[in-house]
Design a protein around this motif. Structure first.
Motif, PDB file in Angstrom:
ATOM      1  N   GLU A  93      -1.113  -2.814  -7.146  1.00 53.56           N
ATOM      2  CA  GLU A  93       0.467  -2.191  -6.907  1.00 53.56           C
ATOM      3  C   GLU A  93       0.575  -1.818  -5.651  1.00 53.56           C
ATOM      4  O   GLU A  93       1.901  -1.611  -5.972  1.00 53.56           O
ATOM      5  N   ASN A  94      -0.353  -1.558  -5.163  1.00 54.62           N
ATOM      6  CA  ASN A  94       0.491  -1.005  -3.712  1.00 54.62           C
ATOM      7  C   ASN A  94       0.280  -1.640  -2.862  1.00 54.62           C
ATOM      8  O   ASN A  94       1.772  -1.457  -2.085  1.00 54.62           O
ATOM      9  N   PHE A  95      -0.266  -2.858  -2.857  1.00 65.89           N
ATOM     10  CA  PHE A  95       0.592  -4.363  -2.225  1.00 65.89           C
ATOM     11  C   PHE A  95       2.021  -4.296  -2.776  1.00 65.89           C
ATOM     12  O   PHE A  95       2.612  -4.695  -1.472  1.00 65.89           O
TER      13      PHE A  95
ATOM     14  N   ILE B 182       2.884   7.632   4.204  1.00 73.70           N
ATOM     15  CA  ILE B 182       2.035   7.016   5.024  1.00 73.70           C
ATOM     16  C   ILE B 182       1.358   5.787   6.050  1.00 73.70           C
ATOM     17  O   ILE B 182       0.093   5.656   6.658  1.00 73.70           O
ATOM     18  N   HIS B 183       2.211   4.718   6.598  1.00 76.55           N
ATOM     19  CA  HIS B 183       1.927   3.942   7.655  1.00 76.55           C
ATOM     20  C   HIS B 183       3.238   4.785   8.661  1.00 76.55           C
ATOM     21  O   HIS B 183       4.510   3.613   8.907  1.00 76.55           O
ATOM     22  N   PRO B 184       2.885   5.769   9.261  1.00 75.03           N
ATOM     23  CA  PRO B 184       3.654   5.499  10.214  1.00 75.03           C
ATOM     24  C   PRO B 184       4.385   4.421  11.268  1.00 75.03           C
ATOM     25  O   PRO B 184       5.519   4.159  11.707  1.00 75.03           O
TER      26      PRO B 184
ATOM     27  N   TYR C 100       7.965   1.394  -1.518  1.00 77.01           N
ATOM     28  CA  TYR C 100       8.002   3.444  -1.661  1.00 77.01           C
ATOM     29  C   TYR C 100       6.913   4.516  -0.571  1.00 77.01           C
ATOM     30  O   TYR C 100       7.125   5.986  -0.928  1.00 77.01           O
ATOM     31  N   HIS C 101       5.281   4.328  -0.798  1.00 80.56           N
ATOM     32  CA  HIS C 101       4.740   4.662  -0.009  1.00 80.56           C
ATOM     33  C   HIS C 101       4.954   4.556   1.628  1.00 80.56           C
ATOM     34  O   HIS C 101       4.511   5.758   2.453  1.00 80.56           O
ATOM     35  N   CYS C 102       5.645   4.138   1.680  1.00 75.41           N
ATOM     36  CA  CYS C 102       5.584   2.966   3.504  1.00 75.41           C
ATOM     37  C   CYS C 102       5.950   4.175   4.234  1.00 75.41           C
ATOM     38  O   CYS C 102       5.271   4.666   5.755  1.00 75.41           O
TER      39      CYS C 102
ATOM     40  N   GLN D 275      -5.054   3.525   5.649  1.00 76.26           N
ATOM     41  CA  GLN D 275      -4.171   3.931   4.923  1.00 76.26           C
ATOM     42  C   GLN D 275      -3.834   3.417   3.550  1.00 76.26           C
ATOM     43  O   GLN D 275      -3.556   4.648   2.505  1.00 76.26           O
ATOM     44  N   ASP D 276      -3.460   2.459   3.402  1.00 77.05           N
ATOM     45  CA  ASP D 276      -3.172   1.831   1.375  1.00 77.05           C
ATOM     46  C   ASP D 276      -4.749   1.777   1.086  1.00 77.05           C
ATOM     47  O   ASP D 276      -5.008   2.675  -0.147  1.00 77.05           O
ATOM     48  N   PHE D 277      -6.155   1.891   1.467  1.00 74.73           N
ATOM     49  CA  PHE D 277      -7.024   2.400   0.486  1.00 74.73           C
ATOM     50  C   PHE D 277      -7.790   3.347   0.352  1.00 74.73           C
ATOM     51  O   PHE D 277      -8.014   3.983  -0.816  1.00 74.73           O
TER      52      PHE D 277
END
Ligand code: FES
Ligand code: FE
Length: 376
Positions: free
Chosen positions: A199-201, A210-212, A205-207, A329-331
């Motif tokens: 689901e995260n992959f 959490i993913h600067p 919406y989270h980018c 960051q994802d995990f």
């Protein structure tokens, strides 16, 4: 809140139990991982005849190896005599045969029973019938895929997922993945259910949160819409970005087959049930998940480059670091989410916002595979 009372913008997720119930995990092992094509190894991990890997597929241990004729073979890692596990190491190499460590029944690389104490005194024992149990196996994109189903689904289903996403049957061939070399491999032990990782992959919406580094390289990811899920759409590198690296500095040589259209773009593909592929002009990042428990998933990730890049010892560290950071960051986010799945608040699940609505199709697919709800 029940799904019937949700505002139109929201769609319900799966309930918390789907991520915590060992009974549901066992059903997923049986009905998803043991019935579909499952990626088990990089072909180059089995470079020579006799090289082997053991991988858990669903509830079974599978032994993958290469025979003398260079074909890849897979077997249940279980002795035909009295059931001992034949190989206990996760990888290794044998000269010409696998010998069971219990009573020394010995199988050649094609699985045939070739020796056992007193075997000559048992002429009625068939060497093939009492050989290792073969598992269906295929090689594609430089990876080995195995299927435990008695009647495996067409492998074209796997290929179709990639082709459908890219919108062009040849697009994946441009990266010539089988010819690339593994520049780096990192194995992540993630304390989260495999579906949280899928689901995260699937969403971005989270980018922005959490993913600067990733949103710096791919500015369109900052708006939270998973642009990468439009068929054939690759997310464009930002104007000042020179390469898919942690600081936007230049990458490596472009893979020769990559088209002008694919240049300076990032494509992400999910291949159900356990593979994610990321394509950028100078490398490919290939993830496969090994679900080991309802709340634990091992993710093996390869960074693939042109062989000259790897053999020439070129500096790949900045490109590896970008996606290694993204992975961590994802995990971390998945691990932060896993405990919440047992909360009373999550008994009926959470919600998907519009930019995540396509994840509902994944949930429908899980229900369909488990027979828990008719497909919508
Ligand atoms: Fe393998 Fe006896 S269990 S030889
Ligand atoms: Fe992410």
């Amino acid at each position: 809140m029940t799904s019937t009372s949700l505002p139109e913008s929201l769609i319900a997720t799966l309930p918390g139990s789907s991520y915590t119930d060992p009974g549901i995990f066992a059903q997923e092992q049986e009905r998803i991982f043991e019935r579909m094509w499952f990626c088990v190894a990089r072909s180059s991990d089995l470079a020579r005849p006799g090289a082997f890997r053991t991988v858990d597929v669903g509830r079974e241990s599978v032994l993958v190896t290469r025979a003398r004729d260079t074909s890849v073979r897979a077997y249940l890692n279980v002795c035909r005599h009295r059931g001992a596990r034949i190989c206990t190491q996760s990888s290794g190499e044998v000269k010409r045969a696998f010998q069971c460590p219990y009573h020394a029944w010995t199988y050649d690389l094609t699985g045939r029973l070739v020796a056992a104490p007193n075997l000559t005194k048992m002429p009625d024992v068939s060497r093939t019938e009492y050989g290792l149990a073969a598992v269906a196996v295929r090689e594609w994109l430089g990876y080995v895929w195995a299927c435990l189903a008695e009647d495996p689904p067409p492998f074209a289903e796997v290929v179709d997922e990639v082709v459908t996403r890219l919108g062009d049957a040849e697009a994946i061939e441009h990266y010539d993945m089988a010819a690339l070399a593994v520049g780096k491999r990192i194995v992540y032990d993630v304390k989260a259910n495999w579906k949280l990782i899928v689901e995260n992959f699937m969403e971005c919406y989270h980018c922005a949160t959490i993913h600067p580094e990733l949103t710096e390289v791919l500015p369109e990811f900052a708006d939270g819409y998973a642009a990468q899920y439009y068929v054939g759409h690759g997310a464009a590198f930002g104007a000042g970005i020179q390469g898919f690296t942690v600081d936007g500095s230049p990458g490596l040589e472009r893979i020769p087959g990559v088209s002008e259209e694919q240049d300076r773009r990032y494509y992400a593909i999910t291949v159900k049930p356990q593979v994610f592929i990321n394509l950028v002009p100078d490398h490919v990042i290939f993830h496969r998940m090994y679900p080991v428990a309802v709340d634990r998933t091992v993710v093996e990730c390869d960074w693939l480059y042109l062989p000259g890049v790897v053999e020439g010892g070129k500096d790949i560290s900045r490109s590896v670091e970008l996606f290694d950071r993204v992975n961590r960051q994802d995990f971390d986010a998945c691990e932060r989410t896993q405990p919440g799945m047992s909360s009373r608040l999550y008994a009926e699940g959470g919600v998907l916002v519009p930019s995540e609505h396509h994840i509902a199709a994944f949930h429908d697919w899980v229900h369909e595979r488990l027979g828990t709800r008719p497909p919508q």
